[in-house]
Design an enzyme around this catalytic site. Structure first.
Site, PDB file in Angstrom:
ATOM      1  N   HIS A  54       1.012  -0.767   0.040  1.00  0.00           N
ATOM      2  CA  HIS A  54       0.033   0.042   0.159  1.00  0.00           C
ATOM      3  C   HIS A  54       0.799   1.070   0.322  1.00  0.00           C
ATOM      4  CE1 HIS A  54       0.652  -0.596   4.371  1.00  0.00           C
ATOM      5  NE2 HIS A  54       0.608   0.196   4.842  1.00  0.00           N
ATOM      6  N   HIS A  56       0.651   4.254   2.311  1.00  0.00           N
ATOM      7  CA  HIS A  56       1.445   4.234   3.107  1.00  0.00           C
ATOM      8  C   HIS A  56       2.925   5.167   2.738  1.00  0.00           C
ATOM      9  CE1 HIS A  56      -2.275   4.297   5.527  1.00  0.00           C
ATOM     10  NE2 HIS A  56      -2.143   5.453   5.045  1.00  0.00           N
ATOM     11  N   ASP A  58       5.792   5.194   5.148  1.00  0.00           N
ATOM     12  CA  ASP A  58       6.528   4.231   5.827  1.00  0.00           C
ATOM     13  C   ASP A  58       6.176   2.991   4.946  1.00  0.00           C
ATOM     14  OD1 ASP A  58       4.312   3.405   6.560  1.00  0.00           O
ATOM     15  OD2 ASP A  58       4.645   3.132   8.611  1.00  0.00           O
ATOM     16  N   HIS A  59       5.976   2.661   4.538  1.00  0.00           N
ATOM     17  CA  HIS A  59       5.974   1.369   2.906  1.00  0.00           C
ATOM     18  C   HIS A  59       7.018   1.709   2.082  1.00  0.00           C
ATOM     19  CE1 HIS A  59       3.465  -1.493   5.910  1.00  0.00           C
ATOM     20  NE2 HIS A  59       3.505  -0.552   6.542  1.00  0.00           N
ATOM     21  N   HIS A 113      -7.586  -1.438   5.621  1.00  0.00           N
ATOM     22  CA  HIS A 113      -6.570   0.001   6.618  1.00  0.00           C
ATOM     23  C   HIS A 113      -6.866   0.840   5.316  1.00  0.00           C
ATOM     24  CE1 HIS A 113      -3.142   1.009   7.891  1.00  0.00           C
ATOM     25  NE2 HIS A 113      -2.030   1.203   7.403  1.00  0.00           N
ATOM     26  N   ASP A 136      -0.004  -4.335   6.309  1.00  0.00           N
ATOM     27  CA  ASP A 136      -0.605  -3.387   7.525  1.00  0.00           C
ATOM     28  C   ASP A 136      -1.801  -3.749   7.788  1.00  0.00           C
ATOM     29  OD1 ASP A 136       1.442  -1.627   8.131  1.00  0.00           O
ATOM     30  OD2 ASP A 136       0.810  -0.291   8.093  1.00  0.00           O
ATOM     31  N   HIS A 174       5.110  -4.485  11.185  1.00  0.00           N
ATOM     32  CA  HIS A 174       5.510  -4.353  12.311  1.00  0.00           C
ATOM     33  C   HIS A 174       5.615  -4.945  13.389  1.00  0.00           C
ATOM     34  CE1 HIS A 174       4.979   0.208  10.674  1.00  0.00           C
ATOM     35  NE2 HIS A 174       4.080  -0.112   9.936  1.00  0.00           N
TER      36      HIS A 174
END
Length: 260
Positions: A54, A56, A58-59, A113, A136, A174
């Site tokens: 996805h 985001h 942090d990905h 998410h 996530d 995570h």
């Protein structure tokens, strides 16, 4: 296919896949470039693909730097993430397949998410268990927050993953396991397997050991977000009705976790 778990940022994991015969690598959800580049240098491997689950940051935070360093690599992501994943070239939908080395993964569409979230599932091969890269959506002991989706969507997405073989290794992005299990005990306190798992995970984290990967089998036994049809979880939802609808049970438990 060798899988390396690379810690990143505060609590992220990046997963680097290495085909030793061809000496090529792929990376799942690269949050930052440094750990990836260090591992590639150690292996002497060529990066050929980024598999994003996805959009985001942090990905996908390392997409730009890695694409610059390896201009021939291919960036994969969900079709509904068009315009949101840097350098994305392949736009995937449910049922599509992607290949890395001699392994082929099935793509799952798992919104909740985010509205565009996907997962990559490599079925078991020879003596190896299957491998699920789910970003996530499914966490060890928990699930992702609902930023763009509904509880019903998330429950359906998790329901797809729940049907995978119990031995499937779950590579979630995570290190949230200990906190997730603390919450799980508030809604499934009499679950002896969950109690044992919490003790084991607590000891692992005291030693700073990672708790990922988990497996579908242990999640089905201890993760409240895969257990919405179990009496203990239905009771914990406090809906005060016989045979509550699964979506309402799931939504209530997710709401409790948001406030935990």
């Amino acid at each position: 296919m060798q899988i390396y778990r690379l810690p990143a940022l505060n609590d992220n994991y990046i997963f680097l896949l290495h085909d030793r015969d061809r000496n090529i690598a792929a990376v799942v959800d690269p949050a930052e470039p440094r750990p990836v580049l260090q591992k590639l240098e150690q292996l002497g491997a060529n990066l050929v693909a980024i598999f994003n689950t996805h959009h985001h940051h942090d990905h996908v935070g390392a997409n730009q730097a890695l694409a610059k360093q390896f201009p021939q690599l291919i960036v994969y992501g969900g079709e509904l993430d068009r315009g949101r994943i840097p350098h994305q070239q392949v736009f995937l939908k449910a049922g599509d397949r992607v290949t890395f080395g001699d392994r082929t993964a099935e793509v799952f569409f798992i919104p909740g998410h985010t509205r565009a979230h996907i997962a990559y599932y490599f079925p078991a091969s020879n003596a190896e268990s299957g491998d699920l890269f789910c970003g996530d959506t499914l966490f060890a002991g928990g699930c992702g927050r609902l930023f763009e989706g509904t509880p019903a969507q998330m429950m359906h997405s998790l329901g797809q993953l729940r049907q995978l073989p119990d031995a499937t290794r779950v590579w979630c992005a995570h290190e949230y396991t200990l906190g997730n299990l603390k919450f799980a005990l508030t809604v499934d306190a009499k679950n002896a397997i969950l109690q044992d798992r919490f003790k084991t995970v607590s000891e692992m984290r005291q030693r700073d050991e990672p708790t990922i990967p988990t497996t579908i089998g242990i999640e089905k036994l201890t993760n409240p977000f895969l257990r919405w049809d179990q009496p203990a979880i239905q009771t914990a939802a406090d809906l005060k009705e016989a045979n509550p609808e699964p979506e309402r049970v799931f939504a209530r438990i997710r709401g409790k976790k948001d406030l935990f």
